[in-house]
Design an enzyme around this catalytic site. Structure first.
Site, PDB file in Angstrom:
ATOM      1  N   ARG A 176      41.352  -4.091   3.166  1.00 42.48           N
ATOM      2  CA  ARG A 176      40.335  -4.207   4.220  1.00 42.48           C
ATOM      3  C   ARG A 176      41.003  -4.471   5.565  1.00 42.48           C
ATOM      4  NH1 ARG A 176      35.164  -6.058   3.052  1.00 42.48           N
ATOM      5  NH2 ARG A 176      35.269  -7.667   4.649  1.00 42.48           N
ATOM      6  N   ARG A 180      49.752  -3.435  11.229  1.00 43.15           N
ATOM      7  CA  ARG A 180      50.093  -2.601  12.384  1.00 43.15           C
ATOM      8  C   ARG A 180      51.503  -2.863  12.901  1.00 43.15           C
ATOM      9  NH1 ARG A 180      44.783  -4.321  14.585  1.00 43.15           N
ATOM     10  NH2 ARG A 180      43.264  -2.810  13.846  1.00 43.15           N
ATOM     11  N   ARG A 254      32.375 -15.991  -5.699  1.00 44.36           N
ATOM     12  CA  ARG A 254      32.969 -17.028  -4.865  1.00 44.36           C
ATOM     13  C   ARG A 254      31.908 -17.426  -3.863  1.00 44.36           C
ATOM     14  NH1 ARG A 254      36.710 -20.397  -6.194  1.00 44.36           N
ATOM     15  NH2 ARG A 254      37.805 -20.685  -4.228  1.00 44.36           N
ATOM     16  N   ARG A 285      39.160 -21.297   7.354  1.00 49.48           N
ATOM     17  CA  ARG A 285      39.074 -20.944   8.774  1.00 49.48           C
ATOM     18  C   ARG A 285      38.129 -21.873   9.503  1.00 49.48           C
ATOM     19  NH1 ARG A 285      36.975 -14.723   7.502  1.00 49.48           N
ATOM     20  NH2 ARG A 285      35.531 -15.344   5.893  1.00 49.48           N
ATOM     21  N   GLU A 309      35.366 -23.753   7.220  1.00 50.08           N
ATOM     22  CA  GLU A 309      34.902 -22.988   6.057  1.00 50.08           C
ATOM     23  C   GLU A 309      35.771 -23.275   4.842  1.00 50.08           C
ATOM     24  OE1 GLU A 309      34.387 -18.655   6.600  1.00 50.08           O
ATOM     25  OE2 GLU A 309      35.486 -18.473   4.714  1.00 50.08           O
ATOM     26  N   TYR A 356      31.978  -5.617  -2.545  1.00 52.22           N
ATOM     27  CA  TYR A 356      32.390  -6.322  -1.331  1.00 52.22           C
ATOM     28  C   TYR A 356      32.004  -5.470  -0.111  1.00 52.22           C
ATOM     29  CZ  TYR A 356      35.803  -9.355   1.155  1.00 52.22           C
ATOM     30  OH  TYR A 356      36.435 -10.247   1.982  1.00 52.22           O
ATOM     31  N   ASP A 358      30.354  -4.504   3.575  1.00 50.30           N
ATOM     32  CA  ASP A 358      30.075  -5.045   4.905  1.00 50.30           C
ATOM     33  C   ASP A 358      28.662  -4.632   5.307  1.00 50.30           C
ATOM     34  OD1 ASP A 358      32.526  -6.264   5.245  1.00 50.30           O
ATOM     35  OD2 ASP A 358      33.465  -4.448   6.049  1.00 50.30           O
TER      36      ASP A 358
END
Ligand code: UDP
Length: 377
Positions: A176, A180, A254, A285, A309, A356, A358
């Site tokens: 996901r 780079r 989860r 996070r 979180e 999963y 989006d």
């Protein structure tokens, strides 16, 4: 008797899109059944009364898509702001770019590589590990960035998020994220992105505001199922194992827990999402919600709202993430096969499909489901 021809179970983006389309395009009545006390599923947002800052109750949601139909559709309910998602990661007391890019690599190794030098540089690290295959999240990640970067930014975070070894998680989970070799800091590669200016809570209200739509919140579909007509067309976005009375056992999820706190500073961390990638730090996070809406006046206020979180085992908690291991995949396939025996029920969304997804993917799927139904297929 709830005499509805069309019934939608769950009011996240999948259910809300289908309900909205049935009402607006087919001009038919539709009943939306929502177990929680609010609409919008895990994409819901609301304004904190104390600070006036809008927060995403189930974690930061950035709308991003390269699908023009989805972008046009969602923009018809709210204008979007110009927010561009960028994530940073704190590791060993310093802040790095995430996903891993040239800046992360240069800062981590204290070098000044150019893009065309990165492959050869990392290859030396990658070759130190024996990787018989790259099927697992761990092996795939090491094959891309080498063990030191993997251990700093991926291993601890992934263990915390999923509660299982990264060797047991399929590589698709980490795919996901882009990797780079340039300085592009954008989290997503999608053509369009932003946050609805009116907020997610308001977008769901608008989607479900059509006079033909009736919403029942705090209502469990399984409590009222017998009050629905036998031939009602049902669009179900709850967990598929529940639909079949958990007959083969429970699918694992989860879950997340958010610890919200008001800070008496204007800006706590300088960005909307800061990841903490070390295993020793118990949360994954910190979200700082005001950064999602730089266009709002509360942005410059002298306090801010943050949330730490934590990842949890999903048993008895709100589901967030399907666990993409072999055991759960085999189980979901069994349930999905069995569910085809209900010709009047269509299953979708992240919970229904145990995928999963989006937000943009569930909307695209809902539009396809609707169009297929409309054309009588
Ligand atoms: N990930 C990681 N370190 C990070 C961010 C992500 O290792 O700092 C991995 C982790 O395994 C996670 C996956 O990448 O499950 C996908 O991350 P994404 O941000 O897409 O997860 P989401 O926002 O859906 O929680």
């Amino acid at each position: 008797m709830l005499d509805y021809k069309f019934v939608v179970v769950g009011s996240g983006f999948w259910g809300s899109t289908i309900a909205e389309r049935i009402a607006s395009v087919l001009d038919e009545d539709v009943l939306v059944i929502e177990k929680r006390g609010h609409i919008g599923g895990n994409c819901y947002s609301e304004v904190c009364h104390q600070t006036g800052i809008e927060y995403h109750k189930y974690g930061t949601h950035i709308f991003h898509t390269s699908n023009r139909d989805v972008w046009d559709y969602i923009n018809s309910f709210s204008p979007f702001n110009a927010y561009r998602h960028q994530v940073l990661a704190t590791w060993n007391g310093a802040v790095y770019q995430m996903p891993i890019n040239l800046e992360t690599i240069n800062a981590f190794y204290k070098v000044n590589l150019r893009p065309y030098e990165v492959d050869a540089f990392l290859k030396k690290e990658v070759q130190k590990s024996d990787l018989p295959n790259v099927d697992s999240l761990e092996n795939y990640s090491i094959s891309k960035v080498g063990r030191p970067l993997y251990e700093a930014f991926i291993k601890g975070y992934t263990w915390k998020q999923w509660g299982i070894s990264p060797q047991k998680i399929p590589a698709t989970v980490v795919k996901r994220l882009p990797f780079r070799t340039n300085y592009n800091e954008s989290y997503y590669e999608s053509r369009w992105q932003g946050i609805p200016e009116t907020g997610y809570g308001a977008i769901f209200k608008k989607m479900l505001s059509h006079g033909r739509i009736r919403v029942l919140v705090n209502t469990d579909f399984f409590d009222i199922r017998n009050d629905l007509p036998e031939n009602a067309r049902i669009f179900y976005s709850g967990p598929v194992d529940r639909l079949l009375d958990f007959r083969y056992g429970k699918l694992e999820w989860r879950s997340l827990k958010f610890e919200q706190e008001i800070k008496n500073v204007s800006d706590f961390q300088g960005t909307s999402v800061m990841n903490y990638t070390e295993a020793e730090i118990p949360f994954n996070r910190i979200h700082e919600w005001k950064h999602l809406h730089p266009e709002r006046s509360v942005f410059s206020g002298d306090h801010t709202l943050i949330a730490r979180e934590y990842s949890l085992n999903g048993t008895g908690q709100e589901p967030f993430y399907p666990i993409n291991d072999k055991k759960n995949q085999a189980l979901v396939e069994k349930y999905q096969h069995e569910a085809t025996l209900f010709p009047n029920i269509t299953i979708g969304g992240r919970f229904g499909e145990y995928k999963y997804y989006d937000m943009h993917q569930t909307i695209a799927n809902a539009l396809t489901v609707f169009n297929t139904m409309k054309h009588g297929e």
